[in-house]
Structure formats: structure tokens, C-alpha cells
Design an enzyme around this catalytic site. Structure first.
Site, PDB file in Angstrom:
ATOM      1  CB  CYS A  11     -35.320  -6.411 -29.651  1.00 40.17           C
ATOM      2  SG  CYS A  11     -35.553  -4.755 -30.317  1.00 40.17           S
TER       3      CYS A  11
ATOM      4  CB  CYS B  61     -29.485  -9.129 -44.969  1.00 42.69           C
ATOM      5  SG  CYS B  61     -29.866  -8.610 -43.311  1.00 42.69           S
TER       6      CYS B  61
ATOM      7  CB  CYS C  48     -27.781  -4.303 -31.687  1.00 43.50           C
ATOM      8  SG  CYS C  48     -29.213  -3.193 -31.809  1.00 43.50           S
TER       9      CYS C  48
ATOM     10  CD  GLU D  50     -24.825 -13.152 -37.988  1.00 46.18           C
ATOM     11  OE1 GLU D  50     -24.355 -13.290 -36.838  1.00 46.18           O
ATOM     12  OE2 GLU D  50     -25.678 -13.890 -38.466  1.00 46.18           O
TER      13      GLU D  50
ATOM     14  CB  CYS E 129     -30.489 -10.707 -37.458  1.00 48.35           C
ATOM     15  SG  CYS E 129     -30.892  -9.428 -36.571  1.00 48.35           S
TER      16      CYS E 129
ATOM     17  CB  CYS F 107     -32.976  -9.274 -31.550  1.00 49.07           C
ATOM     18  SG  CYS F 107     -31.761  -8.961 -32.835  1.00 49.07           S
TER      19      CYS F 107
HETATM   20  N1  SAH Z   1     -32.384  -2.690 -35.681  1.00 54.78           N
HETATM   21  C1  SAH Z   1     -33.193  -2.706 -36.856  1.00 54.78           C
HETATM   22  C2  SAH Z   1     -32.701  -3.629 -37.959  1.00 54.78           C
HETATM   23  C3  SAH Z   1     -32.118  -4.960 -37.610  1.00 54.78           C
HETATM   24  S1  SAH Z   1     -33.165  -6.303 -37.237  1.00 54.78           S
HETATM   25  C4  SAH Z   1     -34.627  -3.001 -36.504  1.00 54.78           C
HETATM   26  O1  SAH Z   1     -34.922  -3.234 -35.342  1.00 54.78           O
HETATM   27  O2  SAH Z   1     -35.476  -2.948 -37.389  1.00 54.78           O
HETATM   28  C5  SAH Z   1     -34.089  -6.703 -38.683  1.00 54.78           C
HETATM   29  C6  SAH Z   1     -35.457  -7.271 -38.354  1.00 54.78           C
HETATM   30  O3  SAH Z   1     -35.354  -8.602 -37.823  1.00 54.78           O
HETATM   31  C7  SAH Z   1     -36.200  -6.447 -37.321  1.00 54.78           C
HETATM   32  O4  SAH Z   1     -37.535  -6.304 -37.702  1.00 54.78           O
HETATM   33  C8  SAH Z   1     -36.079  -7.320 -36.098  1.00 54.78           C
HETATM   34  O5  SAH Z   1     -37.039  -6.982 -35.149  1.00 54.78           O
HETATM   35  C9  SAH Z   1     -36.201  -8.705 -36.688  1.00 54.78           C
HETATM   36  N2  SAH Z   1     -35.756  -9.806 -35.841  1.00 54.78           N
HETATM   37  C10 SAH Z   1     -34.743  -9.839 -34.957  1.00 54.78           C
HETATM   38  N3  SAH Z   1     -34.663 -11.046 -34.353  1.00 54.78           N
HETATM   39  C11 SAH Z   1     -35.649 -11.803 -34.872  1.00 54.78           C
HETATM   40  C12 SAH Z   1     -36.072 -13.143 -34.658  1.00 54.78           C
HETATM   41  N4  SAH Z   1     -35.478 -13.931 -33.786  1.00 54.78           N
HETATM   42  N5  SAH Z   1     -37.118 -13.592 -35.395  1.00 54.78           N
HETATM   43  C13 SAH Z   1     -37.727 -12.775 -36.301  1.00 54.78           C
HETATM   44  N6  SAH Z   1     -37.372 -11.513 -36.537  1.00 54.78           N
HETATM   45  C14 SAH Z   1     -36.344 -11.015 -35.826  1.00 54.78           C
END
Ligand code: SAH
Length: 353
Positions: free
Chosen positions: A116, A105, A112, A92, A338, A119
Site C-alpha cells: 500500500c 494493536c 508486509c 512494533e 503503523c 503505509c
Molecule cells: N494489512 C491490514 C492491517 C494493517 S494496517 C490492512 O490493510 O487492513 C491497519 C490500518 O492502518 C489499515 O486500514 C491501513 O490501511 C491503515 N494505514 C496504514 N498506513 C496508514 C497511514 N499512514 N495513515 C493512516 N492509515 C494507515
């Protein structure tokens, strides 16, 4: 028969295909390569005869990325996309319309593996890396899509903040950055591109040495290792001191500030004491802090703090002379965060993995 994908073929592969398989003259290879570079579809390759275009279309597609579904926000003009890959995986993306142009984006992996806690992209793990052509293909597909809405529109900025960890797919990501910046191609300035990482330290250092003047975003999300380890498994491998040292190295090598992403999560990382600790850690580092009230992910038991808590956190950082802003929420009505859209589509049974 599965169609061949032209974007991403090497010159040798394209020659083999055009000359040996289709029986066309070698002269066509350069013409086709030039069109592909500029993001043209086969129909748009106007210096090829109609017959040759038909022949090409029967055997190949230009772009490995096909927009499967799109959802436009009624609040702002944010639009989300589900794309299909040649192997039927789905990824997406989201495009946001700003006064200065469109920001896209892009995803760098299917899923992934960073794990985290907040996420959605990581819930099913990593399926596979995307190729440079598949990352570039997202930009090309969205360019064509927004152009239909307004001929003036095109992707102006790119953030590698969709699904996936860019530095877990380092070589293809670097190849994509060079390709998208190619003056013969889309010619998007590297200064208009942000690469976001959860903090793979060795790759951050290697990236500082690549000579690619993009903005580096670092997903910090915590003021210390104790909090970070709880929400980001990568913190077990690379401690915060190492990550911040790699950021300092990046600033030194590139002369560019680092952007810290900090998702504010209720009862986890958003107290004023956390803000104080964060400010102390970042003192002297050329940086900006991007505060993101957590996008609720229904599979996770984590939520955003109150508006008051967000404001108090921002105020404290600012008082401590740390440059910080709260990210404006966009596309709130279309599962902007995301990985959410892909998961929803998979769960509804509309798509298969
Ligand atoms: N893997 C990379 C890029 C993808 S995520 C990274 O970790 O930076 C892009 C951003 O969105 C990252 O800062 C991630 O931590 C954040 N993110 C993911 N899920 C989220 C959520 N539910 N709310 C807010 N930010 C989120």
C-alpha cells in the site's frame, strides 16, 4: 545455547522438553501448560519449586516476545513498543488507554508484502509470518507491562492492525484468535477483537465461515477501482465489487456489520464527489466508515487533507445516511502510525534486521 520458547509448544513438544530433556515428572507438564495459557512468566509459576523454576529459566523462556523499548505519549497515555523476537527480528505495537480498558494493536507479520502506497510497514516487504504464539505473546508481554503501572490495567480489546496483513498469515491468525479467547487462557472475548484486511477476498469468505465473531475491518480507502489501484496494489487482483460482495457475505454469515477503514489522502480520495460515490457504493450494506486523516509517512509523498476537507467528507457521508466517524488521533508525538517506529529504529542503526 539458544533458549527454548515454551509458549506455542504443543503438548507433545512440552512433554518431550520437560520429561525427556529436563528429567522432570510428567505431572509438571500440565502445571506448566496451565500457567502458560494464563500468560504467566516462569517466575510466576508459583506451584513449581524454586529449583525447578531456576532450571526452567536456564533452558527456556515462557514468551517469545520481549519488549525492547517503550515510548509513552505525553499527550494521552498511548504507549508504543518495539519487541524483539527470538530470531532478533523486531516488530512494533501500540496500546491505547480508554475508559473501558486498554486496546492493543498487534502485528501479524514482520513487515508486509501488500505494498500500500501510504503505509510504512510495507516499505521493506515481508520478512516472515508471525506464529500464533508470537501474536499471543504480544498480548501477554503488554499485559505484564501495563499491570506494573496499575494493577487494574489489562488488555481488554485487540485490533489486528499493526504491521502485516492478517489474511496473508491466515492459519496462524485463526489459531491466535482461538487461543486468546480460550476460557482456560486469557479469555478475551472475540467481540472485543477487530481483524483488519486490505481485502483478500478468498480469505474473507473463508473467515466468514470460521465462526469467529470478531469485527471485520476492511481497508477500502477509495470509492472506486481507479483510485484504489493507485494506492493499493491488491486492488489489481480483487476488484471493489468482489471485495464488497465478500463483505456482504460476511454480514450475512455472521450478522455483524463491517467497518470500512478510509484513510483520507490529500488530492487522492477526499473530494466531496468521492464521498458521494462511496455512499452510493455502500448503500444497503450494514457498515460503519472509519475516516482516518492520513498519518504522514515521511518516505511517501502523501499527506492528510485539511480539517475542513475531512469535515466536509464526513458531513456528506452522514447526509447520505452512511454511519461514519473520524478516528481520534492518539499518540501523535510517538510515531503512532503503523511501521514507523520499527523503520526509525532500523534507520538509526540502533537495531539490525
Ligand atoms: N494489512 C491490514 C492491517 C494493517 S494496517 C490492512 O490493510 O487492513 C491497519 C490500518 O492502518 C489499515 O486500514 C491501513 O490501511 C491503515 N494505514 C496504514 N498506513 C496508514 C497511514 N499512514 N495513515 C493512516 N492509515 C494507515
Amino acid at each position: 545455547m539458544e533458549k527454548r520458547v515454551l509458549l506455542g509448544m504443543t503438548t507433545e513438544e512440552l512433554t518431550e522438553f520437560v520429561v525427556n530433556e529436563l528429567g522432570e515428572s510428567k505431572f509438571r507438564v500440565g502445571q506448566i501448560a496451565q500457567w502458560l495459557n494464563r500468560g504467566a512468566d516462569i517466575d510466576g509459576m508459583t506451584n513449581l519449586s524454586a529449583a525447578l523454576r531456576e532450571k526452567l529459566k536456564n533452558a527456556a523462556v515462557a514468551n517469545p516476545i520481549r519488549i525492547l523499548e517503550s515510548y509513552k505519549s505525553k499527550i494521552d497515555e498511548t504507549e508504543k513498543f518495539l519487541y524483539a523476537l527470538p530470531d532478533d527480528n523486531v516488530i512494533e505495537g501500540v496500546v491505547m488507554r480508554y475508559k473501558y480498558g486498554d486496546t492493543l494493536c498487534v502485528s501479524t507479520q514482520v513487515g508486509c508484502r501488500m505494498g500500500c502506497a501510504f503505509c510504512a510497514s510495507t516499505l521493506d516487504g515481508r520478512v516472515r509470518n508471525l506464529t500464533a504464539a508470537e501474536i499471543l505473546g504480544q498480548v501477554i508481554a503488554v499485559n505484564a507491562h501495563v499491570k506494573k503501572q496499575d494493577p487494574e490495567r489489562r488488555v481488554h480489546n485487540i485490533v489486528l492492525m499493526g504491521s502485516g496483513e492478517p489474511f496473508d498469515n491466515y492459519d496462524e491468525v485463526c489459531a491466535f484468535l482461538r487461543k486468546v479467547n480460550d476460557p482456560e487462557g486469557l479469555n478475551i472475548s472475540l467481540r472485543n477483537i477487530s481483524v483488519s484486511t486490505c481485502g483478500l477476498v478468498d480469505k474473507m469468505r473463508a473467515f466468514a465461515d470460521e465462526g469467529l465473531p470478531v469485527t471485520l475491518s476492511l481497508s477500502l480507502h477509495a470509492p472506486n477501482d481507479a483510485v484504489r489501484v493507485n494506492i493499493m496494489p491488491v486492488a489489481k487482483k480483487y476488484g471493489m465489487n468482489e471485495v464488497l460482495d465478500a463483505c456482504r457475505y460476511y454480514v450475512r454469515k455472521t450478522g455483524r456489520r463491517v467497518v470500512f477503514e478510509y484513510a483520507l489522502i490529500k488530492n487522492v480520495n477526499c473530494s466531496v464527489a468521492c464521498a458521494d460515490e462511496l455512499a452510493a457504493k455502500l448503500r444497503g450494506l450494514q457498515c460503519h466508515v472509519n475516516l482516518i486523516p492520513l498519518n504522514d509517512v515521511k518516505e511517501r509523498n502523501l499527506e492528510a487533507p485539511s480539517k475542513q476537507e475531512v469535515a466536509a467528507f464526513l458531513k456528506r457521508l452522514t447526509e447520505r445516511n452512511i454511519s461514519a466517524t473520524v478516528r481520534r488521533e492518539m499518540g501523535a508525538d510517538i510515531d503512532g502510525a503503523c511501521g514507523q517506529l520499527r523503520r526509525k529504529a532500523l534507520a538509526d542503526g540502533r537495531l539490525q534486521l
